[in-house]
Design an enzyme around this catalytic site. Structure first.
Site, short mmCIF file in Angstrom:
data_model
loop_
_atom_site.label_atom_id
_atom_site.label_comp_id
_atom_site.label_asym_id
_atom_site.label_seq_id
_atom_site.Cartn_x
_atom_site.Cartn_y
_atom_site.Cartn_z
CG HIS A 1 78.47 -12.43 5.20
ND1 HIS A 1 77.47 -12.80 5.82
CD2 HIS A 1 77.86 -12.29 4.25
CE1 HIS A 1 76.74 -12.34 5.51
NE2 HIS A 1 76.60 -12.30 4.36
CG ASP B 1 72.69 -16.12 1.28
OD1 ASP B 1 72.76 -15.17 1.32
OD2 ASP B 1 73.21 -16.24 3.15
#
Lengths: 549, 549
Positions: A200, A272
């Site tokens: 992230h 993702d």
């Protein structure tokens, strides 16, 4: 070339996008308005053909209402997915919130068959509740092998540290989802378990060669594919030995070479989220979307700007950079997946009223969630927490804001208060409990009088960049023991934190550990230390054993 | 005797009860499981004839779903009410949350006609949204005159400190509710504005005689009755000059003597919640229910044990202690009230789908809420908050748990962070910022380096027992000014706190006040101090004037 008019091409490409929405109805209720599209944006994009929505936040009742609303904006069945790796309740209040998968990996070590039954029920519980709320695609199981205990983003989301354990449990979970008519998703290919960086925030680099991957990381994915998993999600990691240029998500060598050809997967490949910094730091939204699509991804998850993503893929197709065959194949795979769950969607949309009146959590779900907590709870009683002296209940959490751990009269606060402890929350927005003394790091003068019950909620949480914080809890426990001020320790979450801190404790200190952080886990952990019914508890020695093996 | 069989009597008496439910679907989601009945209890009681439900907690989407579920358990139209005195969003996420009524009282002083238009829209906004979610009875307006600035429970829930202002605004609000087809409720008769005790915790005693009451407290109630208010809620206060024995809620002298006979009210009289300590401390549930009913209350709100309340009232009727005429009258009044809103309920229950897709807050509602914030915001700019030095953003709240003030990236935290301030939350479960020094009460060494921006969320909150805490903020502000460490002050909520603290500030200190505590009020207050567009702001002197008059 199988596709004609330009607007028709755009509609078809749009079908491959999965955009993010809040499950709340109202724009003002969005928890992350920067990432969750507004109703106006959603209605337009879905009207223009966008084919999937990933949902976050809100309650199960809102989720059902929301999926119906979103579906009503489309003329084709949509994919509705969510990251409900730990039960629907992990993301949507009112759903059942289960202990993390890692807990089942621990049970596996003691009783393989029992753990497999639990993992299948885990999938059934999640799948049934998700379907009841209109979701048809579960972004689980995690098939990563958490071989790095410092992994900041996978950690106890994984089923274990051993490829065989992960594989067995993930496949059992997939059977559970299958039985409920929802799609499954093995993630994050080719394996995100051995990373020390949170994707992230930045791009992790893995130096494993192909033989290590085949031996270790691939095992759960291979078995999941054999078990019929419907989709595979890519990892935002760079495999320097496989493709030193492109992160796996954008790498043809990984997605087409390894996943399609070597592992023979012919289901849906989904990226993702492209907004994650591992990708977004280095690639624009249009560039990343085209690269992922060209590399072999069928579905594009959360591009920062959906219109840019659609336009760029259209252009790549029209210019010949990406063959139209890729589009045909991706659409065909999506069509096949949808057809598996479409009967369910249709059945739902025909129902005029809500399918559940009193919440979606059945009594069985509730008992199952409790059984998982019981089976993974570790207690060293040591006589229990002394109730004849008022003390301080120091509760450490990652955040106090919108914190489901602390909702609804959380036992972590209420139970110690019942026996005279005063609660203090320790969190990043609070006044620091620390002083500049490495041997005695706790500033005791700030905390009040009396012995301290320490409760630590710690696990790898995405976006935080570490899995156990840099707070000196080990030194703090030693300090409190030296001063005779440690009333007890409870750890919720990371087994690694538990394994680190437990050996520091003197035998007289009551201790509990649960991999779950939900209120029911708090209640069980604390009530066993506060109001112990010794006849029902295994002997201390048996429990101590678990910590020292 | 107009009523026959015993079971029929029980059903009729049950109709007079209003029980408490969470708007969440699932039992486990209840915020207050001790007070909010379980689904099983609700279904049984409603099946046995209970006629009203008061709802708390959850989102607007859940509320609609919930009222439909509860109605489906009954064979007669139910009363659905909520304490939405400050807009639906005060209790149910997704609804519009308006500044407290006291803000309109402030506007009234400057422009009476404008404030009346705003109060009517306030009622329209609340009524329309409530009705959209299935509520048909609004437990507002507050008709208390807040003559005691230290009132811990009414305070800025009141429209003002002057009977005429309260009366005018309450009547305008009632017109707004009326226009939306929902029932209104004037509360808390005979006036709860001059109390220094929170009736949630204990019984306040008022020594006013009848002539004072007629002159002062009765005015808004009398005018509300003339304006056609549908119901009146009783106050849990003891009027020693009227009935030295019984609290108003249980007093025939007050409910029948004053309200029915002297004020001539023939609508529904409803008790305030009988579980509140003002009553529950001294009267059992059965006793209180019978006494209230005998005294003249038609509806019994939140008896601790609904079955006991029903049985006790049945027994009182059968034994002749209370005449059956009371039951007939109460049921007839309920029937009349329901018939006024029944058309609305029927219309709703016939709709198969949800009446709103994207939330119930319209763009107009949103603009209205903003306009109210703008109209009640007070700013003294003083050059704005200096952004060239990092500092500490100290935010004081009553509680951090389940705190709507701090939800969704609250501006109170995010905006100061954008200019380099580090946020620290100050709340009862946090490490104390105070030291034992009355001149310098803030323990600055715990707070970090740099100037402090102080943001205080303070208002009379039920159950807390005080309206402005006993924290020494006045001394703290003087301390910070002496040290040159006060970057600014923002007060959200109580005008009395604002009036107390503002005069202490040096002219160079930026200051803002909003009666509203919601995120949009935070954004407006802070952005005017942080990113001031001076051309749009009134001059400092004009604003300063407001604080010193």
């Amino acid at each position: 070339m199988s596709i004609g008019a330009a607007d028709s091409l755009r509609t078809k490409v749009a079908e491959l996008l999965v955009v993010r929405a809040s499950a709340h109805s109202c724009d003002a209720q969005r928890n992350f308005p920067l990432w969750e599209l507004s109703n106006q944006q959603l209605q337009r994009l879905i009207g223009e053909g966008v084919g999937g929505v990933i949902l976050f936040g809100g309650t199960s009742t809102e989720l059902l209402h929301r999926t119906r609303t979103l579906q009503s904006w489309s003329n084709k069945p949509l994919l509705f997915c969510a990251d409900v790796e730990e039960g629907l309740g992990q993301r949507f209040e009112g759903g059942t919130w289960l202990v993390p998968p890692m807990a089942l990996g621990q049970i596996y070590k003691k009783d393989r068959n029992h753990s497999l039954r639990l993992a299948e029920r885990y999938g059934m519980c999640t799948g049934r509740q998700a379907r009841s709320c209109g979701l048809n695609w579960i972004l689980a199981p995690v098939c990563d092998v958490n071989s790095n205990p410092k992994n900041p983003v996978i950690n106890l989301r994984a089923w274990g540290e051993d490829p065989l354990v992960v594989s067995d449990l993930a496949c059992a979970f997939i059977r559970g989802l299958d039985s409920q008519g929802v799609l499954s998703c093995a993630k994050h290919f080719p394996g995100h378990g051995d990373t020390g960086v949170d994707s992230h925030l930045d791009l992790p680099v893995l130096e494993h060669d192909i033989s290590r991957l085949k031996e270790f990381e691939f095992r759960p994915f291979k078995d999941a594919i054999t078990a019929g998993v419907n989709s595979v999600m890519t990892a935002h990691i760079l495999l320097s030995e496989i493709d030193p240029e492109n992160p796996a998500t954008l790498s043809s060598a990984v997605l087409t070479g390894l996943l399609r050809h070597q592992l023979g997967f012919d289901g849906l490949v989904v990226t993702d989220a492209l907004v994650m910094q591992a990708i977004a730091k280095s690639y624009g939204c249009a560039q990343a979307s085209v690269m992922a699509f060209a590399a072999g991804a069928d579905l594009i998850l959360m591009p920062e700007n959906p219109d840019q993503a659609i336009d760029a893929i259209c252009q790549a197709l029209n210019s010949g950079r990406v063959p139209f065959e890729r589009l045909d194949n991706a659409l065909e795979r999506r069509r096949k997946a949808i057809s598996k769950v479409e009967a369910v969607s249709l059945e739902q949309s025909e129902k005029a009223s809500f399918p559940f009146n009193e919440g979606i959590e059945s009594a069985q779900d509730d008992l199952f969630a409790e059984a998982l907590i019981d089976a993974s709870l570790k207690i060293r009683h040591s006589g229990g927490i002394q109730v004849n002296t008022a003390g301080i209940n120091l509760v450490r959490v990652d955040s106090v804001l919108s914190c489901p751990i602390l909702a609804n009269s959380a036992p972590t606060i209420c139970l110690p208060e019942e026996i005279g402890f005063q609660s203090l929350l320790c969190h990043p927005l609070g006044i620091s409990p620390w002083q500049n003394d490495s041997d005695s790091p706790l500033a005791l003068d700030r905390l009040g009088e009396g012995p301290l019950l320490i409760q630590l909620f710690m696990r790898g949480n995405p976006f935080r960049g570490d899995c156990d914080s840099n707070e000196p809890w080990a030194a703090a426990l030693l300090q409190l023991q030296r001063e005779g001020l440690l009333a007890g320790l409870v750890v919720y979450g990371s087994p690694y934190v538990c394994d680190q801190l437990f050996p520091l404790l003197e035998p007289s200190i009551p201790f509990a550990y649960s991999p779950g952080q939900m209120p029911e886990a708090q209640r069980k952990a604390l009530s066993s230390l506060i109001q112990p019914d010794l006849s029902e508890l295994p002997s201390d020695s048996e429990y101590t054993y678990k910590f020292t093996d």
